[in-house]
Design an enzyme around this catalytic site. Sequence first.
Site, PDB file in Angstrom:
ATOM      1  CB  CYS A  68      57.512  -9.954  23.798  1.00 40.03           C
ATOM      2  SG  CYS A  68      56.071 -10.132  22.740  1.00 40.03           S
ATOM      3  CG  HIS A 136      51.600 -26.711   3.107  1.00 43.09           C
ATOM      4  ND1 HIS A 136      50.384 -26.317   3.598  1.00 43.09           N
ATOM      5  CD2 HIS A 136      51.679 -28.049   3.286  1.00 43.09           C
ATOM      6  CE1 HIS A 136      49.743 -27.377   4.073  1.00 43.09           C
ATOM      7  NE2 HIS A 136      50.508 -28.447   3.893  1.00 43.09           N
TER       8      HIS A 136
HETATM    9  C1  RB5 Z   1      55.442  -5.661  27.808  1.00 42.93           C
HETATM   10  O1  RB5 Z   1      54.746  -5.253  28.926  1.00 42.93           O
HETATM   11  C2  RB5 Z   1      54.497  -6.324  26.808  1.00 42.93           C
HETATM   12  O2  RB5 Z   1      53.610  -5.387  26.298  1.00 42.93           O
HETATM   13  C3  RB5 Z   1      55.276  -6.974  25.697  1.00 42.93           C
HETATM   14  O3  RB5 Z   1      56.155  -7.894  26.225  1.00 42.93           O
HETATM   15  C4  RB5 Z   1      54.460  -7.770  24.684  1.00 42.93           C
HETATM   16  O4  RB5 Z   1      53.564  -8.626  25.301  1.00 42.93           O
HETATM   17  C5  RB5 Z   1      53.859  -7.000  23.592  1.00 42.93           C
HETATM   18  O5  RB5 Z   1      53.328  -7.555  22.625  1.00 42.93           O
END
Ligand code: RB5
Length: 150
Positions: A68, A136
């Site tokens: 993300c 671990h």
């Molecule tokens: C999207 O704008 C962004 O908030 C998402 O990709 C991420 O970084 C969230 O944790």
Amino acid sequence: MSGFIIALASDHAGFARKQAIIAYFRERGISFSDLGCFSDESCDYPEYGHAIAQAVSSGAYPFGITFCGTGQGISMTANKHPKIRSALCWKPEIARLARQHNDANICSIPGRFVTDREAIAIVDAFLDTSFEGGRHQRRIDKIPIASYKE
Ligand code: RB5
């Protein structure tokens, strides 16, 4: 790295980097399943974080790679699933240690903060490294909330 299928997932902010990994996997003949998203149109990372966490938890995939914008939200989501250990990996050494010490089964990459080349190096490090076990394993066994005694 061969012999198993890798699960991939991203939101829109990780989509481009995921495409780079897909191209790399195709080039190398590495099997993968892309669990979405399928364009850079704005979407919500928890949908894909839960989907990949469920898929890895089911045993269908030994490892997942997620993307993300920061790598945080999709990783936080995946880590709500009891069998998931998702690690935020922004450089290869972190990815290596996430496997060696934490037996991470999901590698979460901050798509907006690494280049395609860096993402490939992170994924290679993650998939090429084994868990060390020993002390671990003892520590990993203490991660579940059920094992915590106040
Ligand atoms: C999207 O704008 C962004 O908030 C998402 O990709 C991420 O970084 C969230 O944790």
